[in-house]
Design a protein around this motif. Structure first.
Motif, PDB file in Angstrom:
ATOM      1  N   GLY A 132      -2.769   5.659  -3.439  1.00 25.23           N
ATOM      2  CA  GLY A 132      -3.582   6.867  -3.422  1.00 25.23           C
ATOM      3  C   GLY A 132      -2.818   8.015  -2.804  1.00 25.23           C
ATOM      4  N   ILE A 133      -3.550   9.036  -2.357  1.00 23.95           N
ATOM      5  CA  ILE A 133      -2.907  10.221  -1.806  1.00 23.95           C
ATOM      6  C   ILE A 133      -3.440  10.539  -0.412  1.00 23.95           C
ATOM      7  CG2 ILE A 133      -2.485  11.260  -4.062  1.00 23.95           C
ATOM      8  CD1 ILE A 133      -4.834  13.193  -3.440  1.00 23.95           C
ATOM      9  N   ARG A 134      -2.616  11.253   0.332  1.00 24.98           N
ATOM     10  CA  ARG A 134      -3.067  11.944   1.536  1.00 24.98           C
ATOM     11  C   ARG A 134      -3.029  13.432   1.213  1.00 24.98           C
ATOM     12  NH1 ARG A 134      -0.097  11.805   7.450  1.00 24.98           N
ATOM     13  NH2 ARG A 134       1.627  12.700   6.253  1.00 24.98           N
ATOM     14  N   PHE A 135      -4.175  14.069   1.268  1.00 26.01           N
ATOM     15  CA  PHE A 135      -4.259  15.500   1.004  1.00 26.01           C
ATOM     16  C   PHE A 135      -4.312  16.250   2.329  1.00 26.01           C
ATOM     17  CE2 PHE A 135      -8.140  13.133   0.501  1.00 26.01           C
ATOM     18  CZ  PHE A 135      -9.018  13.745   1.394  1.00 26.01           C
ATOM     19  N   LYS A 136      -4.254  17.559   2.271  1.00 27.92           N
ATOM     20  CA  LYS A 136      -4.223  18.357   3.486  1.00 27.92           C
ATOM     21  C   LYS A 136      -5.557  18.293   4.218  1.00 27.92           C
ATOM     22  CE  LYS A 136      -0.500  21.485   2.121  1.00 27.92           C
ATOM     23  NZ  LYS A 136      -0.043  20.653   0.990  1.00 27.92           N
ATOM     24  N   CYS A 137      -5.507  18.513   5.521  1.00 29.23           N
ATOM     25  CA  CYS A 137      -6.666  18.312   6.377  1.00 29.23           C
ATOM     26  C   CYS A 137      -7.724  19.398   6.174  1.00 29.23           C
ATOM     27  CB  CYS A 137      -6.241  18.250   7.838  1.00 29.23           C
ATOM     28  SG  CYS A 137      -5.800  19.834   8.570  1.00 29.23           S
ATOM     29  N   ASP A 148       0.856  -1.186   0.000  1.00 32.48           N
ATOM     30  CA  ASP A 148       0.000   0.000   0.000  1.00 32.48           C
ATOM     31  C   ASP A 148       0.891   1.235   0.000  1.00 32.48           C
ATOM     32  OD1 ASP A 148      -2.179   1.744   0.235  1.00 32.48           O
ATOM     33  OD2 ASP A 148      -2.309   1.515   2.404  1.00 32.48           O
ATOM     34  N   LEU A 149       0.643   2.148  -0.931  1.00 32.55           N
ATOM     35  CA  LEU A 149       1.498   3.336  -1.090  1.00 32.55           C
ATOM     36  C   LEU A 149       0.653   4.593  -1.040  1.00 32.55           C
ATOM     37  CD1 LEU A 149       4.328   4.518  -1.721  1.00 32.55           C
ATOM     38  CD2 LEU A 149       3.748   4.304  -4.150  1.00 32.55           C
ATOM     39  N   ARG A 150       1.126   5.562  -0.236  1.00 29.73           N
ATOM     40  CA  ARG A 150       0.420   6.824  -0.167  1.00 29.73           C
ATOM     41  C   ARG A 150       1.331   7.964  -0.615  1.00 29.73           C
ATOM     42  NH1 ARG A 150      -2.417   4.592   0.127  1.00 29.73           N
ATOM     43  NH2 ARG A 150      -3.416   4.062   2.105  1.00 29.73           N
ATOM     44  N   LEU A 151       0.894   8.665  -1.648  1.00 33.87           N
ATOM     45  CA  LEU A 151       1.595   9.855  -2.118  1.00 33.87           C
ATOM     46  C   LEU A 151       1.128  11.009  -1.241  1.00 33.87           C
ATOM     47  CD1 LEU A 151       1.583   7.775  -4.460  1.00 33.87           C
ATOM     48  CD2 LEU A 151       1.546   9.701  -6.039  1.00 33.87           C
ATOM     49  N   ASP A 152       2.058  11.580  -0.505  1.00 33.99           N
ATOM     50  CA  ASP A 152       1.709  12.493   0.573  1.00 33.99           C
ATOM     51  C   ASP A 152       1.765  13.955   0.130  1.00 33.99           C
ATOM     52  OD1 ASP A 152       1.066  13.466   3.038  1.00 33.99           O
ATOM     53  OD2 ASP A 152       3.009  13.057   3.952  1.00 33.99           O
TER      54      ASP A 152
END
Length: 417
Positions: A142-147, A100-104
């Motif tokens: 997928g991505i982690r976007f800002k809160c 599992d990969l998250r583009l931060d």
């Protein structure tokens, strides 16, 4: 003797419990059967290429010294079957180093000019689409976007929109798409994410419910609110089936409780309390649970590498023993101990679990009287080990004397086990 409880009595009970039946059916559906990754790897949003997973695997294998080095590391860590573990983990690092990969685009990316983040969000979508098409992407990505806190809300929503819209312009959304909503402190923030997901689906002609997301628990307000309630439990149900996982944020959460930097860790008591609450919240919902990360990197001089590997292996084993089957990895050198510790956990208990399951399924007399719930737990444990590559189908068939399909059926309660 007359039966006091006639049909009208039963009907009255059914009416009284109709709301309970509906609540359990809709809010506690149980395990979905989807494969849960054993870890999530984080990389800055502008650093992803299709070759990244293979590069991480190669770097991890080199750092460990190949299969022979993995065998020696397994021996130093006190694991049984070091030869077998070394071979299995070496193969894993070559075939599927990242599950599992998250583009931060949040903490690991920072605050940058809008034009720069716009360009990187679009480029990330292009790279993900290309990697999926080429068969290079991890199973989940997928991505982690800002809160959704006021200062970063607009930027986070814009990055989410750009990323999803570009993926769809390139074709379909990846089957294993994962979106991470960080620093959640209220149920309203999850409700806002549901609203955005609905808008994206509507605008792009997607099936309702296609866009799901993870919630990152990094604030104490998500655990206990001002009114004494537990938002972390409420937000799962407010997500209307879209919340797929809860992830513990080690360092933001610890810092918010004034834990000194030197003592912030996955095993601090404040971390255990938060994760205990999270674990109860997800029980029966089908929502996954993930531990956080360690910031101690196995790099530099040999002594530091050895100590960092020992620490990471212990932390991985710790959350596995506590029923948390996923964590975060922040560096390629974390992969050797991620897989050694995980594979050892599933292999060490394989024979005992498979024997008990065999005895239960085939009604063989034994010294342990297992119940259906325990049989499902035994099957789920073996099924997890099989899914990540820690054990083989042949081993399961030999020890449990059931097929992989039968194992999955029992694990997911698709039979009357």
């Amino acid at each position: 003797m007359n039966n006091l409880f006639d049909e009208s009595t039963l009907a009255a009970v059914e009416a009284r419990l109709a709301d309970t039946d509906k609540l359990l059916r809709e809010n506690y559906p149980g395990d979905s059967g989807a494969r849960q990754p054993v870890h999530t790897v984080y990389v800055p949003g502008d650093r992803f290429t299709g070759e990244l997973a293979a590069q991480w695997g190669a770097n991890a294998l080199t750092a460990a010294g190949g299969a022979a080095g993995l065998r020696e590391l397994a021996t130093r860590l006190g694991y049984a079957q070091p030869e077998k573990l070394g071979a299995l983990v070496a193969a894993k690092l070559e075939v599927e180093p990242i599950e599992d990969l998250r583009l931060d685009f949040e903490d690991g990316y920072g605050n940058r000019p809008d034009a720069e983040e716009d360009a990187h969000a679009l480029a990330a979508a292009d790279s993900v689409s290309a990697a999926v098409a080429a068969g290079q992407a991890p199973a989940c990505i997928g991505i982690r976007f800002k809160c959704f806190e006021a200062p970063t809300r607009a930027r986070g929503i814009r990055t989410l929109d750009l990323f999803i819209s570009r993926l769809l312009a390139n074709g379909e959304l990846p089957a294993g798409l994962r979106l991470t909503l960080p620093k959640v402190s209220t149920v309203a923030q999850v409700e806002a994410m549901v609203f955005l997901a609905e808008k994206l689906e509507e605008n792009h002609g997607l099936d309702a419910g296609r866009i799901r997301f993870e919630v990152q628990v990094e604030t104490p307000q998500a655990i206990i609110a001002a009114d004494g309630t537990h938002p972390v439990a409420q937000l799962i149900h407010a997500g209307k089936g879209r919340v797929c996982s809860l992830h513990y944020g080690t360092y933001d959460y610890s810092a918010s409780l004034s834990v000194a930097a030197a003592y912030q860790s996955m095993e601090h008591p404040v971390a255990d309390f938060a994760k205990d609450v999270m674990q109860v919240a997800v029980a029966g919902t089908g929502v996954e649970l993930s531990d956080g990360s360690t910031n101690i990197i196995p790099a530099g001089d040999p002594e530091n590498i050895t100590a960092a590997w020992a620490l990471h292996a212990r932390l991985v084993r710790r959350h596995l023993e506590r029923g948390i089957y996923q964590g975060w990895d922040m560096h390629a050198n974390h992969l050797p101990t991620r897989y050694l510790a995980t594979f050892a956990f599933f292999r060490e208990g394989l024979t005992a679990a498979a024997t008990r399951l065999r005895n239960y399924v085939h009604q063989i007399d034994s010294t342990i009287m297992d119940e259906p719930a325990t049989a499902r737990a035994l099957a789920r444990y073996i099924h997890r080990g099989l899914s990540c590559g820690a054990v083989t189908v042949e081993e399961v068939q030999e020890l449990a004397q059931i097929s992989a399909a039968e194992l999955e059926s029992i694990a997911l309660n698709r039979t009357h086990a």
